[in-house]
Design a protein around this motif. Sequence first.
Motif, PDB file in Angstrom:
ATOM      1  N   PHE A  20       0.818  -1.209   0.000  1.00 38.14           N
ATOM      2  CA  PHE A  20       0.000   0.000   0.000  1.00 38.14           C
ATOM      3  C   PHE A  20       0.850   1.256   0.000  1.00 38.14           C
ATOM      4  CE2 PHE A  20      -2.347   3.350   2.192  1.00 38.14           C
ATOM      5  CZ  PHE A  20      -3.465   3.443   1.373  1.00 38.14           C
ATOM      6  N   ALA A  21       1.920   1.257   0.802  1.00 39.37           N
ATOM      7  CA  ALA A  21       2.800   2.427   0.869  1.00 39.37           C
ATOM      8  C   ALA A  21       3.464   2.688  -0.477  1.00 39.37           C
ATOM      9  CB  ALA A  21       3.858   2.233   1.947  1.00 39.37           C
ATOM     10  N   ILE A  22       3.950   1.644  -1.126  1.00 32.53           N
ATOM     11  CA  ILE A  22       4.600   1.808  -2.432  1.00 32.53           C
ATOM     12  C   ILE A  22       3.590   2.299  -3.462  1.00 32.53           C
ATOM     13  CG2 ILE A  22       5.695   0.562  -4.341  1.00 32.53           C
ATOM     14  CD1 ILE A  22       7.067  -1.184  -2.188  1.00 32.53           C
ATOM     15  N   MET A  23       2.394   1.729  -3.470  1.00 28.85           N
ATOM     16  CA  MET A  23       1.379   2.162  -4.435  1.00 28.85           C
ATOM     17  C   MET A  23       0.952   3.599  -4.175  1.00 28.85           C
ATOM     18  SD  MET A  23      -1.000  -1.204  -5.093  1.00 28.85           S
ATOM     19  CE  MET A  23      -1.399  -1.451  -3.383  1.00 28.85           C
ATOM     20  N   SER A  24       0.809   3.975  -2.912  1.00 22.41           N
ATOM     21  CA  SER A  24       0.433   5.350  -2.587  1.00 22.41           C
ATOM     22  C   SER A  24       1.503   6.334  -3.041  1.00 22.41           C
ATOM     23  CB  SER A  24       0.226   5.498  -1.082  1.00 22.41           C
ATOM     24  OG  SER A  24      -0.828   4.698  -0.658  1.00 22.41           O
ATOM     25  N   PHE A  25       2.765   5.991  -2.807  1.00 19.82           N
ATOM     26  CA  PHE A  25       3.864   6.852  -3.254  1.00 19.82           C
ATOM     27  C   PHE A  25       3.823   7.005  -4.765  1.00 19.82           C
ATOM     28  CE2 PHE A  25       8.096   7.002  -5.161  1.00 19.82           C
ATOM     29  CZ  PHE A  25       8.521   8.234  -4.696  1.00 19.82           C
ATOM     30  N   GLU A  27       1.362   6.646  -6.839  1.00 23.91           N
ATOM     31  CA  GLU A  27       0.206   7.414  -7.270  1.00 23.91           C
ATOM     32  C   GLU A  27       0.377   8.897  -6.942  1.00 23.91           C
ATOM     33  OE1 GLU A  27      -3.209   8.072  -9.230  1.00 23.91           O
ATOM     34  OE2 GLU A  27      -2.183   6.144  -9.103  1.00 23.91           O
ATOM     35  N   ASP A  28       0.952   9.185  -5.791  1.00 20.91           N
ATOM     36  CA  ASP A  28       1.127  10.562  -5.348  1.00 20.91           C
ATOM     37  C   ASP A  28       2.076  11.328  -6.265  1.00 20.91           C
ATOM     38  OD1 ASP A  28       0.726  12.734  -3.565  1.00 20.91           O
ATOM     39  OD2 ASP A  28       2.672  12.310  -2.661  1.00 20.91           O
ATOM     40  N   VAL A  29       3.144  10.702  -6.701  1.00 21.11           N
ATOM     41  CA  VAL A  29       4.105  11.385  -7.556  1.00 21.11           C
ATOM     42  C   VAL A  29       3.847  11.151  -9.038  1.00 21.11           C
ATOM     43  CG1 VAL A  29       5.915  11.385  -5.813  1.00 21.11           C
ATOM     44  CG2 VAL A  29       5.798   9.509  -7.433  1.00 21.11           C
ATOM     45  N   ALA A  30       2.736  10.488  -9.361  1.00 20.17           N
ATOM     46  CA  ALA A  30       2.321  10.241 -10.745  1.00 20.17           C
ATOM     47  C   ALA A  30       3.422   9.553 -11.545  1.00 20.17           C
ATOM     48  CB  ALA A  30       1.870  11.535 -11.414  1.00 20.17           C
ATOM     49  N   VAL A  31       3.840   8.400 -11.067  1.00 17.67           N
ATOM     50  CA  VAL A  31       4.923   7.656 -11.710  1.00 17.67           C
ATOM     51  C   VAL A  31       4.563   7.271 -13.132  1.00 17.67           C
ATOM     52  CG1 VAL A  31       6.226   5.489 -11.605  1.00 17.67           C
ATOM     53  CG2 VAL A  31       5.921   6.842  -9.564  1.00 17.67           C
ATOM     54  N   GLN A  32       3.306   6.874 -13.380  1.00 19.68           N
ATOM     55  CA  GLN A  32       2.912   6.468 -14.735  1.00 19.68           C
ATOM     56  C   GLN A  32       3.096   7.626 -15.717  1.00 19.68           C
ATOM     57  OE1 GLN A  32       2.151   3.410 -15.674  1.00 19.68           O
ATOM     58  NE2 GLN A  32       1.969   4.070 -17.780  1.00 19.68           N
ATOM     59  N   GLY A  33       2.696   8.824 -15.317  1.00 15.72           N
ATOM     60  CA  GLY A  33       2.883   9.987 -16.186  1.00 15.72           C
ATOM     61  C   GLY A  33       4.350  10.294 -16.414  1.00 15.72           C
ATOM     62  N   LEU A  34       5.152  10.120 -15.377  1.00 11.01           N
ATOM     63  CA  LEU A  34       6.588  10.331 -15.500  1.00 11.01           C
ATOM     64  C   LEU A  34       7.199   9.349 -16.500  1.00 11.01           C
ATOM     65  CD1 LEU A  34       9.261  11.623 -14.524  1.00 11.01           C
ATOM     66  CD2 LEU A  34       9.307   9.858 -12.750  1.00 11.01           C
TER      67      LEU A  34
END
Length: 102
Positions: A20-25, A27-34
Amino acid sequence: MKDRAKVVFVSLIIFFGTAFAIMSFNEDVAVQGLFEKIYMMITGTKHTGLGIIEISYGIGIALGITVFFNRLSDKKNNEPTPIELKMKQYEDQVNDYSDGGK
């Protein structure tokens, strides 16, 4: 048997909490968009779906956690894990407190 159930229960909580922590991080920093922006800068084309960047990132996260917690080799080394260091620090603080801060 009761202790084994406790260990399994705590292990599951830690596993899902970490996930959950990894997924939240991410999502928060928009890794997919990056990843999409990096792919566009390198190739010049739009990227959708699962690619080499996402796969490398996933492998890197798993490998990083494994290396960080010293679990790659079968041989037992004397180097403490981060959790062992924190437990020692906690024990020292409890002992200092119970000694009246001496």
